[in-house]
Every structure is written in C-alpha cells, then in structure tokens.
Scaffold this motif. Structure first.
Motif, mmCIF file in Angstrom:
data_model
loop_
_atom_site.group_PDB
_atom_site.id
_atom_site.type_symbol
_atom_site.label_atom_id
_atom_site.label_comp_id
_atom_site.label_asym_id
_atom_site.label_seq_id
_atom_site.Cartn_x
_atom_site.Cartn_y
_atom_site.Cartn_z
ATOM 1 N N GLY A 99 0.786 -1.227 0.000
ATOM 2 C CA GLY A 99 0.000 0.000 0.000
ATOM 3 C C GLY A 99 0.816 1.274 0.000
ATOM 4 O O GLY A 99 0.369 2.307 0.516
ATOM 5 N N PHE A 100 2.025 1.240 -0.600
ATOM 6 C CA PHE A 100 2.854 2.445 -0.674
ATOM 7 C C PHE A 100 2.119 3.513 -1.482
ATOM 8 O O PHE A 100 1.642 3.256 -2.589
ATOM 9 C CB PHE A 100 4.192 2.116 -1.327
ATOM 10 C CG PHE A 100 5.094 3.297 -1.513
ATOM 11 C CD1 PHE A 100 5.618 3.964 -0.422
ATOM 12 C CD2 PHE A 100 5.420 3.755 -2.777
ATOM 13 C CE1 PHE A 100 6.460 5.067 -0.586
ATOM 14 C CE2 PHE A 100 6.254 4.842 -2.955
ATOM 15 C CZ PHE A 100 6.773 5.490 -1.856
ATOM 16 N N THR A 101 2.015 4.710 -0.929
ATOM 17 C CA THR A 101 1.160 5.749 -1.509
ATOM 18 C C THR A 101 1.971 6.963 -1.947
ATOM 19 O O THR A 101 2.748 7.520 -1.162
ATOM 20 C CB THR A 101 0.086 6.187 -0.488
ATOM 21 O OG1 THR A 101 -0.710 5.053 -0.139
ATOM 22 C CG2 THR A 101 -0.811 7.271 -1.062
ATOM 23 N N LEU A 102 1.791 7.353 -3.197
ATOM 24 C CA LEU A 102 2.301 8.609 -3.737
ATOM 25 C C LEU A 102 1.101 9.495 -4.035
ATOM 26 O O LEU A 102 0.090 9.026 -4.555
ATOM 27 C CB LEU A 102 3.088 8.358 -5.023
ATOM 28 C CG LEU A 102 4.393 7.566 -4.896
ATOM 29 C CD1 LEU A 102 4.897 7.161 -6.272
ATOM 30 C CD2 LEU A 102 5.455 8.392 -4.175
ATOM 31 N N TYR A 103 1.227 10.791 -3.716
ATOM 32 C CA TYR A 103 0.092 11.684 -3.954
ATOM 33 C C TYR A 103 0.548 12.975 -4.610
ATOM 34 O O TYR A 103 1.718 13.357 -4.556
ATOM 35 C CB TYR A 103 -0.659 11.974 -2.647
ATOM 36 C CG TYR A 103 0.066 12.919 -1.714
ATOM 37 C CD1 TYR A 103 -0.192 14.292 -1.731
ATOM 38 C CD2 TYR A 103 1.009 12.445 -0.805
ATOM 39 C CE1 TYR A 103 0.472 15.161 -0.878
ATOM 40 C CE2 TYR A 103 1.675 13.304 0.047
ATOM 41 C CZ TYR A 103 1.409 14.661 0.007
ATOM 42 O OH TYR A 103 2.072 15.528 0.837
ATOM 43 N N THR A 104 -0.399 13.655 -5.239
ATOM 44 C CA THR A 104 -0.157 14.950 -5.864
ATOM 45 C C THR A 104 -1.402 15.806 -5.706
ATOM 46 O O THR A 104 -2.520 15.284 -5.688
ATOM 47 C CB THR A 104 0.204 14.795 -7.359
ATOM 48 O OG1 THR A 104 0.343 16.089 -7.945
ATOM 49 C CG2 THR A 104 -0.859 14.009 -8.109
ATOM 50 N N LYS A 105 -1.207 17.104 -5.593
ATOM 51 C CA LYS A 105 -2.343 18.013 -5.400
ATOM 52 C C LYS A 105 -2.853 18.609 -6.711
ATOM 53 O O LYS A 105 -3.710 19.494 -6.674
ATOM 54 C CB LYS A 105 -1.956 19.118 -4.402
ATOM 55 C CG LYS A 105 -1.853 18.605 -2.967
ATOM 56 C CD LYS A 105 -1.335 19.661 -2.021
ATOM 57 C CE LYS A 105 0.146 19.871 -2.223
ATOM 58 N NZ LYS A 105 0.715 20.865 -1.293
ATOM 59 N N SER A 106 -2.335 18.145 -7.822
ATOM 60 C CA SER A 106 -2.910 18.529 -9.119
ATOM 61 C C SER A 106 -3.413 17.267 -9.803
ATOM 62 O O SER A 106 -2.817 16.201 -9.648
ATOM 63 C CB SER A 106 -1.865 19.228 -9.993
ATOM 64 O OG SER A 106 -0.769 18.366 -10.257
ATOM 65 N N PRO A 107 -4.518 17.356 -10.560
ATOM 66 C CA PRO A 107 -5.039 16.159 -11.234
ATOM 67 C C PRO A 107 -3.997 15.607 -12.202
ATOM 68 O O PRO A 107 -3.580 16.306 -13.119
ATOM 69 C CB PRO A 107 -6.271 16.675 -11.981
ATOM 70 C CG PRO A 107 -6.611 17.976 -11.327
ATOM 71 C CD PRO A 107 -5.325 18.550 -10.846
ATOM 72 N N PRO A 108 -3.521 14.382 -12.004
ATOM 73 C CA PRO A 108 -2.478 13.866 -12.894
ATOM 74 C C PRO A 108 -3.015 13.608 -14.293
ATOM 75 O O PRO A 108 -4.111 13.071 -14.461
ATOM 76 C CB PRO A 108 -2.040 12.556 -12.213
ATOM 77 C CG PRO A 108 -3.189 12.168 -11.363
ATOM 78 C CD PRO A 108 -3.865 13.436 -10.928
ATOM 79 N N TRP A 109 -2.250 13.995 -15.294
ATOM 80 C CA TRP A 109 -2.634 13.790 -16.691
ATOM 81 C C TRP A 109 -2.368 12.355 -17.146
ATOM 82 O O TRP A 109 -2.661 11.988 -18.279
ATOM 83 C CB TRP A 109 -1.865 14.752 -17.595
ATOM 84 C CG TRP A 109 -0.369 14.643 -17.481
ATOM 85 C CD1 TRP A 109 0.444 15.375 -16.671
ATOM 86 C CD2 TRP A 109 0.495 13.739 -18.191
ATOM 87 N NE1 TRP A 109 1.754 14.994 -16.813
ATOM 88 C CE2 TRP A 109 1.820 13.987 -17.742
ATOM 89 C CE3 TRP A 109 0.277 12.753 -19.153
ATOM 90 C CZ2 TRP A 109 2.913 13.284 -18.217
ATOM 91 C CZ3 TRP A 109 1.380 12.042 -19.631
ATOM 92 C CH2 TRP A 109 2.678 12.313 -19.169
#
Length: 635
Positions: free
Chosen positions: A547-557
């Motif tokens: 369950g390693f999680t990467l996140y971003t605050k912009s909608p990924p293209w």
C-alpha cells in the motif's frame, strides 16, 4: 498472529538499527540525493492567459516591484532581504483582475520559531475595498479579509492549520460575495457582503515580514494576474507514511501522568465509535498521588482500552526513580496483563531514563538493553519532538550519537489540543484542518488524558484547558487522581468530540504509535524519482511494503504502468490524488506515465539528460538545502 507481528517488528528494528549505525551524522535520518530535472516545473499556481505576468529570471526587476531592501537575481527568481516587520517587497501596478498568484521561497526567513511571512492583496471595486492578508506562521496560516462594502465594514477569516514547507504558493480569487484562497494547492474561501459589482482592480500586493523575528531573505519566482481566465495548480508526486491511499493518520501517544480509570472507559467508547487509536505508556507502580497498573481498578479499566485497539507501552515503569530490578518487574507485570510492550518513554529525568543513568553501564539504573528489546524509545529531551506536526516532513525514526543503536522515535511538535481547542478564528474545525487530507499528513501527538476530558462535581465543570464552553480551568499541578475528583463524573470535551465527528467524513489510518513507527522506519528508506515520463521507486529493505502511496495536489494527466499493469490515480476526500503500489523486498519498480483523460497539466517532454529528482521524507537539517536544490539545481 502475535508471533508474526513480533517477527515483523524484529525485522523492522534490525533495519532501523542498520540505518542508525550507518548515518553520517548522529541526528541524520537518511542520506538523500536530490537532482533537478529539466522538464519538471516548480510547484505553484498557473493562470492561463494572464493579463499580467512577470519574469524574474532574466536579471532585471519589473519597475512595479519595489523591494524595501537590497535584492539580487538567480535562475530561481528575485531574492530580496527581509529585515523585520513590514520589510520586503511590494507591487504597485493597478490592473483589472479576478485572480492573482504569487510563488515564494520563504526558507531564508523562517529560522526563528516565531517568524512569519505576510502576503497582502489590496483590491478595490468602486467605493468598495478589500484587504486580504495571508500570514504563514511555523504551524498555521492566518487568512483574513478586511472589507468595506457599500459603507459596511467587517472582517472574515479562513485560518488553516498547516506546517510551513519552505515554499509559499498563494492564489487569490475574488467574485461578488466571495473570496477564494489557495495555499500550496489547498483551497479555502471566505464569504463577504454582495454588492452586485463584478469589476475589481488589484491596487497593490505586499510580501513582507509579519514581525521583528522575521529576518533573512525571500525569493519570488512567479507573479501573475488574471481576469476571466482559468487557473490550475501544478504539482509533483510526494510520498507519505500513510498507506493504502488513506487520507491521513491521527494517533495519540499518551503518557501515564494524571490519568483516571474513567478516562480509559470513555476513550475506549470513542475508539469503538470513531476508530481513534493510540498508545498509553503506563506505570506499573502506583504512588501517593497517581495510579499504576498495580491498582486493580485502574488495571481493569486500562484493559478495556487495550481491548478497544489501543497499545500499552511503559512510561519508565513508574513516577519515581526505579532500579533495574524494579524496571524488570514493571515490564514483566505490564506484559503479562496486556501483551508485549510496544513503546518505552522516559518520565521527567528519573534515574532510569536514557537521558539520565538508564544508558550508564554498571549503574543500578541501567536499562538500555531492556528498552532496546522493546524496540521503540521516546526520550525526555528536546529532540524527541519533531520540528513539525506532520511527521511526513521529518519521519519518525532518528538516532543520536550519545545513544548509539537505541531505536529512537520522535513525535509531532505539540499536543493535539492545537487541533480542537482553538480551531481558527472562524471557529470551524473542518476548514481549520482542511490541509490534513490534502497533504496525507501523519500526526502522532504526545499527550495526557486530562486534556481530552472535563469533570463535573457539585461546584461546577472543570478541565485543565483554559476556560471554554463554560468549563472552568483547573490547575494541572493540583490534579491528583488518587485524591482529587476521585468520585466525580468525567466526560469527553465537546471540542474534542467535534474533532472526532469531523474525522468521520475521511478515510483515516487509525494506528498505534508502534505501527506508525514501524512503517516510518521502512518508508524513510524508500527512494522515489520522478521525470516527465516515468517514476522509479526503490525499496532497499528486506521487507515488502504494501500500500505504498504517492500523492499529488494537481489532477495527474497520466496513469502509471508497470509490466503491462495499469495503476490509476484516485482522488481522496481532501482533493489530492494518489497512486497505491506494492513493492517487494529489495525491489526497484519503473513506472511509465501514460496519458489519461484527466484534466491535469502534462509536464514538458524536453528531458535533456533525463536526470530525475528524489522525493524524500525530509530531515530538518537537510530541508532548506533540498528545497533550494529543487528550485535552482545542484550547488
């Protein structure tokens, strides 16, 4: 099941000890290499088709920008000195607008614990005026608007709990009756009186020190003004200790001081209803004023909390100085009642503490080998508290030369009351804590049970917190569980209950302190590299990471692809998007980016030498340098 958990913890501890022994500096978390990639944009707001856009990278300042002190230029933008309150940079160029954005590197002025940076927008609309102030403090942002609309004046607020991160990206949007604010991709809004006017003018913007402790320098890299055009937030990937795409982690590390049996029962009820978990570091030996688990009533009440999902650790064994033999007895008795002890915490410079004689070989108080076997140690010293509330920013595991291979852990900067006692000037816990889910934050708060409850008797209602909700303050030093309020009724504080009710709208990782620590030991070693076309994840440990999680605050293209398997981004309740992957022991995953139908901005494909940059869990000693590397390239 318990044996498997203990085996896992033993492996994690072994990895943590190797990390500590190989650290270059005693306080270092990990060795971090960061590379800047051509084609990866800086994070920040982008206004499409702006009416005003200033470039600070060509070595000359636009005439409308007036630094009050000396300034200079680099590839990162214009750097200007800040010499205290009101010192910095102002922009005077009236322009029609409905939005404006600014990007600042504030690492050079946030050295002092009370430093703060203020960004002010002065806006007019006929006879109406609006002054919007955004003030970034160390652990929160004050956001307010002073307005005069059709002769009526007032102030509205939208404050936010938020650790400063070295970069301050601010977006302001204004429309009739509403002002929107974005801070590093996290939205908020304030309602103002409607006037029917839809034309606004930006008169002035200021970027200055908020007080005399704010001294150093800031760098402005971007300034844009829009009028009717859309905007977007551009972000890269971030890693988090939180697993499985969950929104955030909120865990309590409670020390034994001044706890009452009834408090265990009440917190157990909240654990069952809301899922809140934590660890209670107990005393075995009672003394004149306070309870230990040698008291039968207290022991059984703690069992109820333990059965509701809480771990039981040990708080130096007792409230007094204890010899090694006494500590052994305390460990054996607590373990017999509640299972293997998960954490050790010192108690106020007692002789068995690691900061006293607990690590002195030959002393009658020597306990280092005992607490090393426990596997997670919190000392009673300044370094046991992170510089931040969000432990994603430093990680939980660390070492100190004077303690050798002891597996130390740090907790969040302050107590949990910061979250619920004063929930921003708008008095709304939801808006006050809106950054939690956006940043996939991790909070492990060192605390004491009386800060979550109040007591009633014939004379009134009392708590150890400052008077609030009609509950009077009772001195902490006079709160003696074996003598005071022993037969009185205890209740959950309404403000804390409000916080727990708010968490019900989120997907939370409720874990014990040891569970968070074990995962942090692993995640602090994982290396993540991102380029415009791929993401590389390296797990150098001998354990799998689920369950390693990467996140971003912009909608990924894009979605990610590995060996033909597609990993789609999912949106959390806080508005950020995440990818969840499993990584095997000693595995390196290469994930290709493939375009999807989401609306996020695509990064440039001009890769140059295709170098990629790492995404670390930051160490405070390296944090400012890392931010500069990301912004300006290698030194």
């Amino acid at each position: 099941m318990e044996e498997r958990k203990d085996e896992r913890r033993s492996k994690v501890l072994a990895i943590a000890l190797v990390i500590m022994l190989t650290s270059v500096a005693a306080y270092s978390l990990v060795s971090v290499k960061v590379h800047r990639t051509s084609g990866i944009p800086l994070t920040g707001y982008e206004i499409l088709d702006p009416v005003l856009e200033e470039d600070f990278t060509d070595g000359s300042a636009p005439t409308a920008f007036l630094p009050t002190t000396s300034s200079s230029f680099s590839r990162g933008g214009m750097t200007f000195d800040v010499l205290g309150k009101g010192s910095g940079l102002s922009v005077r160029k009236p322009v029609s607008m409905d939005k404006a954005s600014v990007s600042l590197d504030i690492t050079g002025v946030m050295r002092h614990k009370d430093a703060a940076v203020k960004v002010s927008f002065h806006i007019s609309s006929g006879e109406n005026s609006y002054l919007v102030n955004v003030v970034q403090f160390r652990h929160h942002v004050d956001i307010g608007c002073d307005f005069v609309v059709q002769g009526f004046s007032g102030t509205v607020y939208d404050d936010m709990f938020y650790d400063e991160r070295g970069v301050l990206n601010v977006l302001l949007e204004i429309r009739d009756g509403e002002i929107g604010i974005g801070i590093n991709g996290i939205p908020g809004k304030m309602e103002v009186p409607s006037s029917g006017v839809t034309v606004f003018s930006l008169e002035k913007v200021e970027m200055v020190g908020e007080n005399e402790m704010t001294k150093g320098h800031m760098t402005i890299s971007s300034f844009q003004v829009g009028n009717g055009s859309p905007h977007r937030y551009i972000d890269v990937l971030h890693k988090t200790i939180v697993p499985d795409g969950k929104d955030f982690c909120f865990t309590l590390h409670i020390h034994a001081d001044r706890a009452y049996p009834k408090m265990f029962e009440l917190m157990a009820e909240e654990a069952i209803e809301h899922g809140v978990h934590g660890t209670y570091d107990a005393w075995y030996f009672s003394h004149l004023n306070q309870f230990g688990t040698d008291d039968a009533v207290f022991r059984e009440a703690l069992r109820e909390l333990n059965e509701a999902g809480w771990d039981v650790g040990i708080h130096a064994g007792g409230a007094m100085d204890l010899t090694r033999e006494k500590v052994i007895a305390a460990i054996e008795n607590i373990s017999a009642e509640y299972g293997p002890i998960s954490t050790w915490s010192d108690h106020g410079f007692r002789q068995q503490d690691i900061c006293e004689n607990g690590t002195t070989l030959g002393s009658i108080y020597y306990v280092k080998d005992l607490i090393k076997d426990i596997g997670a140690v919190c000392s009673h010293e300044w370094h046991s508290a992170s510089s931040f509330y969000d432990l994603n920013l430093e990680g939980m595991s660390y070492s100190r030369a004077e303690y050798g291979d002891l597996p130390l852990f740090r907790v969040s900067f302050g107590q949990a009351l910061m979250f619920y006692q004063n929930p921003g000037r708008q008095e709304d816990v939801g808006s006050w804590l809106r950054s939690w889910a956006s940043e996939r934050s991790v909070f492990v708060n060192h605390d004491y049970f009386p800060y979550f409850f109040y007591v009633t008797n014939a004379t009134g209602r009392f708590s150890v917190l400052p008077e609030d909700d009609g509950i009077a303050q009772f001195p902490w030093s006079d709160l003696n569980p074996r003598k005071v309020f022993s037969d009185s009724a205890w209740h959950m504080l309404p403000s804390f209950h409000e916080l727990l009710n708010w968490t019900g709208d989120h997907n939370i990782w409720y874990a014990t302190v040891r569970d968070v620590y074990d995962r942090s030991c692993l995640l602090q070693q994982v290396e993540v590299y991102e380029s415009p076309t791929r993401v590389t994840v390296k797990n150098p440990t001998s354990l799998p990471i689920k369950g390693f999680t990467l996140y971003t605050k912009s909608p990924p293209w894009y979605h990610l692809v590995s060996d033909g398997n597609k990993i789609e981004a999912e949106k959390g309740t806080g508005g950020s998007w995440h990818f969840v992957i499993d990584i095997g022991p000693n595995e390196t995953l290469t994930l290709e980016k493939e375009r999807n139908d989401m609306c996020g901005p695509q990064l440039s494909q001009d890769l140059g030498n295709e170098t990629m940059f790492a995404l670390p869990v930051l160490n405070i000693q390296d944090r400012h340098k890392i931010i500069l590397l990301l912004k300006f390239g290698p030194f």
